[in-house]
Design a protein around this motif. Sequence first.
Motif, mmCIF file in Angstrom:
data_model
loop_
_atom_site.group_PDB
_atom_site.id
_atom_site.type_symbol
_atom_site.label_atom_id
_atom_site.label_comp_id
_atom_site.label_asym_id
_atom_site.label_seq_id
_atom_site.Cartn_x
_atom_site.Cartn_y
_atom_site.Cartn_z
ATOM 1 N N ASP A 246 0.827 -1.208 0.000
ATOM 2 C CA ASP A 246 0.000 0.000 0.000
ATOM 3 C C ASP A 246 0.861 1.257 0.000
ATOM 4 O O ASP A 246 0.602 2.198 -0.750
ATOM 5 C CB ASP A 246 -0.940 -0.010 1.211
ATOM 6 C CG ASP A 246 -1.861 1.186 1.232
ATOM 7 O OD1 ASP A 246 -2.599 1.370 0.235
ATOM 8 O OD2 ASP A 246 -1.841 1.937 2.224
ATOM 9 N N ARG B 225 1.073 4.007 -3.039
ATOM 10 C CA ARG B 225 0.771 5.415 -2.755
ATOM 11 C C ARG B 225 1.958 6.319 -3.087
ATOM 12 O O ARG B 225 1.788 7.451 -3.520
ATOM 13 C CB ARG B 225 0.367 5.590 -1.299
ATOM 14 C CG ARG B 225 -0.990 5.004 -1.002
ATOM 15 C CD ARG B 225 -1.352 5.171 0.475
ATOM 16 N NE ARG B 225 -2.545 4.448 0.802
ATOM 17 C CZ ARG B 225 -3.771 4.944 0.728
ATOM 18 N NH1 ARG B 225 -3.953 6.172 0.295
ATOM 19 N NH2 ARG B 225 -4.808 4.204 1.063
ATOM 20 N N PRO C 39 2.228 5.831 -7.734
ATOM 21 C CA PRO C 39 1.030 5.223 -8.313
ATOM 22 C C PRO C 39 1.168 4.891 -9.804
ATOM 23 O O PRO C 39 0.653 3.870 -10.265
ATOM 24 C CB PRO C 39 -0.064 6.259 -8.078
ATOM 25 C CG PRO C 39 0.656 7.542 -7.856
ATOM 26 C CD PRO C 39 1.984 7.179 -7.258
#
Length: 101
Positions: free
Chosen positions: A67, A71, A74
């Motif tokens: 994750d 982030r 991207p």
Amino acid sequence: MEKQKQTVGNYMNTLTEDAQAVMAATSDVAGEKVGKARKHLAAALERSKEVYSQARDKALDGAKATDQAVRARPYQAIAIAFGVGALLGFLAARRRDNDRD
């Protein structure tokens, strides 16, 4: 991922309950072999709980790291996902063509 985690958790709970039921059902049975089997089952049950806990923690750490990476970058994540998807699609199509022959 949450569904898979819950499914694995349900399997572990079922396994634990079944093992405990076997141990309870054999609690009044005497004998050296039964006693050894109960001890082995209890040890295996404890070890499986530890392994499950470690695997769950590692999976959670991996999901958090993924994750954070997505982030942070991207567009790179999208490009990698597209590339992997294209490669898998190519291989699947190639395999399907080979199966026809």
